[in-house]
Structure formats: structure tokens, C-alpha cells
Write a protein that holds these residues in place. Structure first.
Motif, mmCIF file in Angstrom:
data_model
loop_
_atom_site.group_PDB
_atom_site.id
_atom_site.type_symbol
_atom_site.label_atom_id
_atom_site.label_comp_id
_atom_site.label_asym_id
_atom_site.label_seq_id
_atom_site.Cartn_x
_atom_site.Cartn_y
_atom_site.Cartn_z
ATOM 1 N N LYS A 89 -0.872 12.419 -5.834
ATOM 2 C CA LYS A 89 -2.295 12.092 -5.888
ATOM 3 C C LYS A 89 -2.969 12.776 -7.066
ATOM 4 O O LYS A 89 -3.753 12.176 -7.788
ATOM 5 N N GLN A 90 -2.650 14.053 -7.243
ATOM 6 C CA GLN A 90 -3.304 14.785 -8.334
ATOM 7 C C GLN A 90 -2.815 14.316 -9.693
ATOM 8 O O GLN A 90 -3.565 14.333 -10.664
ATOM 9 N N VAL A 91 -1.548 13.879 -9.767
ATOM 10 C CA VAL A 91 -1.035 13.337 -11.033
ATOM 11 C C VAL A 91 -1.843 12.109 -11.422
ATOM 12 O O VAL A 91 -2.286 11.966 -12.565
ATOM 13 N N ARG A 92 -2.078 11.216 -10.458
ATOM 14 C CA ARG A 92 -2.826 9.985 -10.761
ATOM 15 C C ARG A 92 -4.291 10.285 -11.056
ATOM 16 O O ARG A 92 -4.912 9.631 -11.896
ATOM 17 N N GLU A 93 -4.848 11.279 -10.348
ATOM 18 C CA GLU A 93 -6.248 11.622 -10.591
ATOM 19 C C GLU A 93 -6.470 12.145 -11.998
ATOM 20 O O GLU A 93 -7.556 12.051 -12.551
ATOM 21 N N LYS A 94 -5.417 12.748 -12.558
ATOM 22 C CA LYS A 94 -5.559 13.255 -13.922
ATOM 23 C C LYS A 94 -5.261 12.145 -14.930
ATOM 24 O O LYS A 94 -5.103 12.403 -16.125
ATOM 25 N N GLY A 95 -5.072 10.929 -14.428
ATOM 26 C CA GLY A 95 -4.907 9.788 -15.307
ATOM 27 C C GLY A 95 -3.534 9.650 -15.935
ATOM 28 O O GLY A 95 -3.366 8.923 -16.914
ATOM 29 N N LEU A 96 -2.519 10.313 -15.360
ATOM 30 C CA LEU A 96 -1.175 10.184 -15.929
ATOM 31 C C LEU A 96 -0.488 8.927 -15.399
ATOM 32 O O LEU A 96 -0.624 8.582 -14.237
ATOM 33 N N LEU A 140 7.180 8.462 -11.221
ATOM 34 C CA LEU A 140 7.560 9.615 -10.409
ATOM 35 C C LEU A 140 8.950 9.394 -9.807
ATOM 36 O O LEU A 140 9.260 8.304 -9.327
ATOM 37 N N VAL A 141 9.786 10.428 -9.872
ATOM 38 C CA VAL A 141 11.146 10.335 -9.356
ATOM 39 C C VAL A 141 11.395 11.559 -8.467
ATOM 40 O O VAL A 141 10.866 12.639 -8.727
ATOM 41 N N GLY A 142 12.195 11.377 -7.410
ATOM 42 C CA GLY A 142 12.448 12.508 -6.525
ATOM 43 C C GLY A 142 13.762 12.392 -5.792
ATOM 44 O O GLY A 142 14.608 11.564 -6.126
ATOM 45 N N GLY A 143 13.936 13.240 -4.774
ATOM 46 C CA GLY A 143 15.184 13.281 -4.022
ATOM 47 C C GLY A 143 14.997 12.864 -2.569
ATOM 48 O O GLY A 143 13.945 12.331 -2.198
ATOM 49 N N ASP A 144 15.992 13.136 -1.744
ATOM 50 C CA ASP A 144 15.985 12.660 -0.355
ATOM 51 C C ASP A 144 14.872 13.273 0.489
ATOM 52 O O ASP A 144 14.589 12.771 1.566
ATOM 53 N N GLY A 145 14.242 14.344 0.000
ATOM 54 C CA GLY A 145 13.130 14.939 0.727
ATOM 55 C C GLY A 145 11.920 14.024 0.801
ATOM 56 O O GLY A 145 10.975 14.287 1.541
ATOM 57 N N TRP A 146 11.940 12.942 0.023
ATOM 58 C CA TRP A 146 10.829 11.990 0.043
ATOM 59 C C TRP A 146 10.881 11.080 1.264
ATOM 60 O O TRP A 146 9.899 10.419 1.590
ATOM 61 N N ASP A 147 12.047 11.007 1.918
ATOM 62 C CA ASP A 147 12.249 9.964 2.920
ATOM 63 C C ASP A 147 11.488 10.241 4.200
ATOM 64 O O ASP A 147 11.978 10.879 5.113
ATOM 65 N N SER A 148 10.257 9.727 4.275
ATOM 66 C CA SER A 148 9.458 9.823 5.482
ATOM 67 C C SER A 148 8.368 8.766 5.392
ATOM 68 O O SER A 148 7.845 8.506 4.308
ATOM 69 N N SER A 149 8.046 8.169 6.535
ATOM 70 C CA SER A 149 6.984 7.156 6.507
ATOM 71 C C SER A 149 5.658 7.797 6.117
ATOM 72 O O SER A 149 4.747 7.139 5.630
ATOM 73 N N GLU A 150 5.564 9.117 6.344
ATOM 74 C CA GLU A 150 4.343 9.833 5.999
ATOM 75 C C GLU A 150 4.077 9.848 4.493
ATOM 76 O O GLU A 150 2.955 10.022 4.060
ATOM 77 N N LEU A 151 5.141 9.691 3.702
ATOM 78 C CA LEU A 151 4.986 9.744 2.246
ATOM 79 C C LEU A 151 3.975 8.696 1.784
ATOM 80 O O LEU A 151 3.074 8.994 0.996
ATOM 81 N N ILE A 152 4.130 7.478 2.288
ATOM 82 C CA ILE A 152 3.231 6.410 1.867
ATOM 83 C C ILE A 152 1.876 6.563 2.535
ATOM 84 O O ILE A 152 0.838 6.307 1.929
ATOM 85 N N LYS A 153 1.893 7.039 3.782
ATOM 86 C CA LYS A 153 0.636 7.212 4.504
ATOM 87 C C LYS A 153 -0.283 8.208 3.793
ATOM 88 O O LYS A 153 -1.461 7.965 3.620
ATOM 89 N N THR A 154 0.288 9.344 3.392
ATOM 90 C CA THR A 154 -0.539 10.359 2.733
ATOM 91 C C THR A 154 -0.674 10.085 1.247
ATOM 92 O O THR A 154 -1.720 10.319 0.663
ATOM 93 N N GLY A 155 0.418 9.636 0.632
ATOM 94 C CA GLY A 155 0.411 9.471 -0.819
ATOM 95 C C GLY A 155 -0.359 8.242 -1.276
ATOM 96 O O GLY A 155 -0.890 8.209 -2.378
ATOM 97 N N GLY A 156 -0.412 7.202 -0.448
ATOM 98 C CA GLY A 156 -1.155 5.993 -0.782
ATOM 99 C C GLY A 156 -0.651 5.346 -2.060
ATOM 100 O O GLY A 156 0.549 5.371 -2.358
ATOM 101 N N THR A 157 -1.582 4.811 -2.818
ATOM 102 C CA THR A 157 -1.185 4.083 -4.015
ATOM 103 C C THR A 157 -0.583 5.001 -5.072
ATOM 104 O O THR A 157 0.137 4.542 -5.948
#
Lengths: 376, 290
Positions: free
Chosen positions: A237-244, A248-265
């Protein structure tokens, strides 16, 4: 008098039948997962997978299994206390979990010292099974390790995304995050990419604006964020707010339905390496996915699938061991060959790490889309 | 550099709001209210429930949240601190720590706020305005405006109303003030209410800026705001504001130009330096007051 006597006989008869039913030896199995705290969805999923494996085993297995579940809150101290309780008080014959490397590493030391077999589904840091280049014989895992995962992510960034520059943001106090960050960096530089920022933060940080502004000046094509879903959502969220505009790339720690819920667009369009995708076409996987959906009402994520696999690996080894004793189970585990699981066929290498392929998933609005499979 | 300053001011403005509560309570009661960071957390959670469960508009969320935290501040003072009014200072301090831990662990029960990390639903989209030299988002603008406005109102309250005059009198000499007919207990309650309302406001703004909340979120901002209050001179209103901004800016600058792992260390080093060189803080006049 006669009545009492016959009642006594009846009682004895009843007891002996009860005893024959009881003859199935009871084995205690411990599960250590985070059910609350910053990565609670990992624990919930793994627990669901664990339950399905146990139900399946109860239908055919030789032993009666009772379980003790401990919530580690993704905190190393909690994990250690839980493991000690399971081993000394409950006298478990095996440990399933913990899920995150930062808890699994200290807990593995305890399992090793007390000679209790431990199978973790998802702790990917190399140090879980190895200490100072020495193998911990009682510790196993059903997943690949971070050097491989970091390499897959870096190669994907360099070759598929054709990125020339990348920045890395990682949690300096987390073995998982730190390990992945370093393995990503080495591979990315090897494939002629340039790391323009390698910045660390700490566990409880919520303000990343300074780091992002600093990294943003270099305009990296890719930002690698190897952390768990909650933190990733916040950083994204903060990356996008700064206009970047970086991918974004990551590892298996991303795997949760909450990622999209909190991270949004902010998180949509990101990629991450993972162990399995629910789109997997495979008989064992499909049966598991159907069962899971029926019981819990949604698709199983990686943590559910690997929670199931880790538990199944243990249970099958228990079934095959000559007698139910931690040491015997460990011996069978060490020799395990071609276990057919939900996340693929598992063989252990000499460190007790599974040799397995990785998949890459893309985040879109509805969920995670399967992109490609990478073999070791 | 300019962009980093904006980042620092955003953080500093929130610290300033929390620091005001520390400073005001210290002024009237000579007490560091360590539960203040948890009131801030309570504010963030209240706003979360108001927005996500009740779907209220922002115009209602702000005043309602502040009312709820004000009530919490009032209750804490009434139940935990007032019975100890004549006890030694150290008992009061220990109680404050106790209240803080109680709030954190009691609220982390599963039936209450839960120990989980919860995504905070922002009721509006973030828009960034590129001003050439630097970029500013609407959230940052809201934070600056709300902080400035509440500071202005607080200033009016303290220097131009009866309550404010009574508060100042209390902080000068409690005994004498009570002899002059000032209702001491009432004014102390009032101070807690205002301080807690500001902490609640800080909680909302913080959750807007960093949209993830959990019951332990108040600890670090609480400690840093406390340092801000000490840095500016504890008990001094404009000192708390300046202290907050300085702490916010130094945090961001340390992360940007040194390393983010040094950040908290530097903040505590500042506290150490202040206590060593000028324990009364930037605006403090007499050392024996601290």
C-alpha cells in the motif's frame, strides 16, 4: 447375593470387551501452529489440513491417534514453551509444525535434543534441518528450502519479467525474510541484474515511507518483499501511495486470502513463488481439494495442503514402523521414498528437505492465478 | 530530502497528538500515564468497529471515537488513579504500568479485540498530489489539517477558558489551587478526558496512515510520544508538539540516510542525551520541576 455376583460377572465381561477395543495402541501427536497473531491464517489452514489427514488415517490406521494443539502466535518463545510442554508433559510421539522458520528453527533444536520426530510443512529456511553444517536427524520438512525459492524468484524476475533493476525490502529479525532476501540478491546479480536497494526494517515497523522513498529514487523495475502477508499488504500500500510502479515479487509467505483483503489494489499484479496451486490437476490433489472444500467451504491454500502432507508423511511412517516409538518412526522417515502427496511427490534429500518443484502465482482481484512450474 | 521531511512530519504530527496527553496529565498530576499508548490503540479499534461494522461516515467516526476514548480516559483516572491520589508517586506509576498491561492483554482475548492483526478499512481512496518538488497524499493532508486544528482548539481551551485557567493553576500548585476553590478532582478528570480524546484522534489518523491494527500497536508510538514529551519539556504544551515533530523527523531521516535498524536506537539515544544535558527539555525552565 446372587444378584450382586452376576452383576460382578457382567461387569468383568463388559470391562474385558472394552479392553479389547482399547487394544489399539494410542499415540499422541502434537501440532504447533500460529492460530492467532500476525500470520493466523497460516495456522488455521495447516490445522484444517492436519484434521483431514487424521480423519483419513482413522479409517484405516493401526493406531488410535489423539492430538494436542498448541498456538505459537508466530513467536519463538511461545513455540519453544509449547514444544517443551508437548514433549515433557503430553509425551507426544511426534511434532507437526511449526510453520514459520523463525519458530521452527528453535523448536527443531528441542525436538532434536529430546529425540522426537518433527515434520514441518512450510518452514523453508535451511537452518531448520541443519545446524552448523550438521544434519538434525529427527527433523524433516515437506517443502523446498529458501535458496531454491530465492533462486526461482530471482530468475523469474530476470527472465520472465525481464527486469534489469530490483530492490529488496526485508525484515532483518526474521530468518525466513532475511534468508530469502539474500538468496534472491545473489541469483539476481548472477543473471546480470542490478540490486539498486537492499533495505531492512524491523518486525513491528508500520511506517516504511522513508525506505520506500529512498528506494523509489532509483526506480527499480521489481521490488522483492519476502515477508508474510500482513506486512506485505502494508508495504504494498505504501509503495503505491508513493507513486511507484514497480512490479512486486515475493515468496510463499504471501499465500493467504488476507493478502488481497488488506492489500487491495496495491498488491494486484504481484507475483510470488509457492509450493502448490489449488488449480493443480492430480488425483490425490483433487480428492484432497474436494474433501477440503466440503468440510471448510473454501479452497485449500499452500498451508493447508502442506499441513496435510506433513501430517500424512508422519502417519504413514508411523504405520510402517516396527513399533510405535519415536526412534523407530524417525528411522522410517529417514528412508521415506516417493511419498505421493497433494503438493507432489516427496523425496527427502540427505538433509531431510523435500526435493520438489516450485510454482509461480500471480495475484489478481479474485485470487491467485497459476503461472508456471519451476523444477529444481 | 523534501519528500522525506513530509514523511517525517506525517509521523511526527501523530506523535505530537499523543505526546499532548502525556504532557497535560503530567502537568496536573505529576504522573506519567503509561496507559496512554493503549488509549491510542483503543481509539484505532473503536474507529475500526465504527467503520467496518456500523458503516458510519467519517463525520461521525471522528467525534464518536474521541468520545469513547475520552470515556476510557475518564474511567482509568476514576478507577485506577484517584484511589491512589494520596499514595506515594511510585504506587501511581506502577498502577499506570499495570493499567497499560491490563488493557493490552485483556483486550487481546479472543472474544474482545483478539490478538490478531486486522486490516483497517480506509473509508476513502488514497490520492497522491505531485507538487513537482515533492508528493503529498490526501491522508497526509488530513493528518496535517486535523492536527493543526486540534492544536489550535487546545490552545484556545487552555489559554482562554475557565477550565484552561484552572488546569494551569493546578499544574502550578495543586494545594493552593484547591484553597482557591478550584474543584481539583473535576479538573483532573477533565484533563484526562481531553488527553484521551486527543489520543483517540491520534489512533484514527495512525490507522489511516498505516492501515493495520492490533492490540499491541500502542506500545511503540506510546513510548516515542513519551520521549517527545520529555524532549520538548514535559508539562509544556508547545514542547510536546515540537518534540513530536522532532522525533518523527529523526525517525525518518535515520531510516533514510543511515539504516532503519538504527532508528529506535537513535530515538532512545535522544532521550538519553536530553536527560543528561537538559533534563527539563527544550522549553523547560527550571530543573527542579522535573
Amino acid at each position: 447375593m446372587k444378584k450382586i455376583f452376576s452383576a460382578l460377572i457382567f461387569g468383568l465381561a463388559l470391562m474385558s470387551t472394552l479392553l479389547t477395543v482399547q487394544a489399539r495402541e494410542t499415540i499422541k501427536l502434537g501440532l504447533i501452529v500460529p492460530l492467532t497473531g500476525d500470520v493466523k491464517t497460516f495456522g488455521e489452514s495447516a490445522k484444517n489440513g492436519f484434521q483431514i489427514a487424521l480423519e483419513e488415517y482413522a479409517r484405516t490406521g493401526k493406531y488410535q491417534i489423539t492430538t494436542v494443539i498448541v498456538d505459537d502466535r508466530n513467536d519463538a518463545t511461545e513455540g519453544i514453551n509449547g514444544a517443551l510442554k508437548l514433549i515433557t508433559q503430553d509425551k507426544v510421539y511426534g511434532l507437526i509444525g511449526p510453520l514459520t522458520s523463525k519458530v521452527a528453527i528453535p523448536v527443531s533444536e528441542i525436538a532434536e535434543k529430546n529425540k522426537v520426530p518433527m515434520v514441518t510443512g512450510t518452514a523453508t529456511n535451511p537452518k531448520v534441518t541443519v545446524h552448523d553444517n550438521k544434519r538434525k536427524p529427527y527433523v524433516f520438512r515437506a517443502c523446498f528450502i529458501d535458496p531454491f525459492q530465492g533462486r526461482v524468484a530471482a530468475n523469474f524476475a530476470a527472465k520472465e519479467l525481464k527486469a534489469k533493476t530490483a530492490a529488496v525490502l526485508y525484515d532483518v529479525g526474521n530468518d525466513y525474510s532475511k534468508g530469502l532476501a539474500e538468496f534472491f540478491k545473489t541469483t539476481f546479480e548472477k543473471s546480470k541484474g542490478k540490486i539498486v536497494g537492499f533495505e531492512s526494517y524491523q518486525k513491528d515497523d508500520v511506517d516504511f515511507s522513508a525506505l520506500i522513498t529512498k528506494v523509489g529514487l532509483k526506480k527499480p523495475e521489481v521490488i522483492f518483499i519476502p515477508d508474510y502477508y500482513n506486512k506485505v499488504a502494508l508495504i504494498a500500500k505504501q509503495v503505491r501511495e508513493k507513486g511507484l510502479k514497480s512490479v512486486l515479487v515475493g515468496g510463499d509467505g504471501w499465500d493467504s486470502s488476507e493478502l488481497i483483503k488488506t492489500g487491495g489494489t496495491a498488491i494486484v499484479g504481484g507475483y510470488f513463488t509457492n509450493h502448490y496451486s489449488p488449480e493443480r490437476k492430480d488425483k490425490i490433489a483433487e480428492t484432497f481439494i474436494d474433501q477440503y472444500k466440503q468440510k471448510f467451504g473454501h479452497l485449500p491454500d499452500t498451508f493447508a495442503a502442506l499441513g496435510y502432507d506433513a501430517t500424512m508423511i508422519y502417519l504413514q511412517s508411523l504405520e510402517k514402523s516396527r513399533k510405535a516409538a519415536p526412534e523407530e518412526i524417525m528411522k522410517v522417515l529417514t528412508g521415506l521414498k516417493n511419498y505421493k502427496g497433494v503438493t507432489g511427490t516427496i523425496n527427502f534429500d540427505r538433509n531431510g528437505d523435500a526435493i520438489k518443484s516450485a510454482v509461480i502465482l500471480k495475484v489478481d482481484k479474485e485470487g491467485f492465478k497459476y503461472m508456471t512450474t519451476v523444477n529444481p | 530530502m523534501l519528500q522525506q521531511s513530509i514523511n517525517g512530519l506525517q509521523l511526527g504530527a501523530v506523535y505530537a497528538l499523543i505526546a499532548l496527553g502525556y504532557t497535560m496529565v503530567y502537568g496536573v498530576l505529576r504522573l506519567i500515564n503509561f496507559a496512554h499508548g493503549d488509549i491510542f490503540m483503543f481509539g484505532a479499534f473503536t474507529a475500526y468497529y465504527l467503520i467496518s461494522k456500523w458503516d458510519l461516515t467519517l463525520y461521525l467516526v471522528f467525534p464518536l471515537t474521541m468520545a469513547v476514548t475520552a470515556l476510557l480516559g475518564f474511567l482509568i483516572e476514576k478507577l485506577a488513579y484517584r484511589p491512589l491520589r494520596s499514595a506515594p508517586k511510585i504506587s501511581l506509576l506502577i498502577t499506570a504500568v499495570g493499567v497499560s498491561l491490563f488493557l493490552e492483554y485483556f483486550l487481546s482475548l479472543n472474544k474482545l479485540f483478539t490478538p490478531n492483526y486486522i486490516g483497517f478499512p480506509r473509508p476513502f481512496e488514497v490520492v497522491g498530489y505531485d507538487l513537482g518538488l515533492f508528493m503529498v497524499t490526501n491522508i497526509q493532508l488530513i493528518i496535517f489539517l486535523v492536527t493543526a486544528l486540534s492544536l489550535f482548539l487546545l490552545y484556545l481551551l487552555i489559554y482562554y477558558t475557565q477550565y484552561g485557567r484552572a488546569m494551569r493553576a493546578l499544574s502550578y500548585d495543586r494545594e493552593a489551587a484547591s484553597l482557591m476553590g478550584i474543584p481539583v478532582d473535576g479538573i483532573i478528570s477533565f484533563t484526562f478526558i481531553v488527553g484521551a480524546a486527543l489520543a483517540g484522534l491520534g489512533g484514527i489518523l495512525y490507522a489511516f496512515a498505516y492501515p493495520q491494527i492490533n492490540v499491541f500497536m500502542g506500545i511503540m508510538p506510546g513510548i516515542k510520544s513519551f520521549i517527545a514529551a520529555v524532549l520538548g519539556g514535559i508539562g509544556i504544551i508547545h514542547g510536546a508538539v515540537l518534540g513530536g515533530l522532532i522525533i518523527g523527523l529523526s525517525e525518518v531521516f535515520v531510516s533514510a540516510f543511515l539504516s532503519s535498524t538504527l532508528r529506535d536506537g537513535v530515538i532512545f539515544f535522544i532521550l538519553f542525551l536530553v536527560l543528561l544535558l537538559k533534563p527539563s527539555g527544550i522549553f523547560g525552565k527550571r530543573i527542579d520541576k522535573v
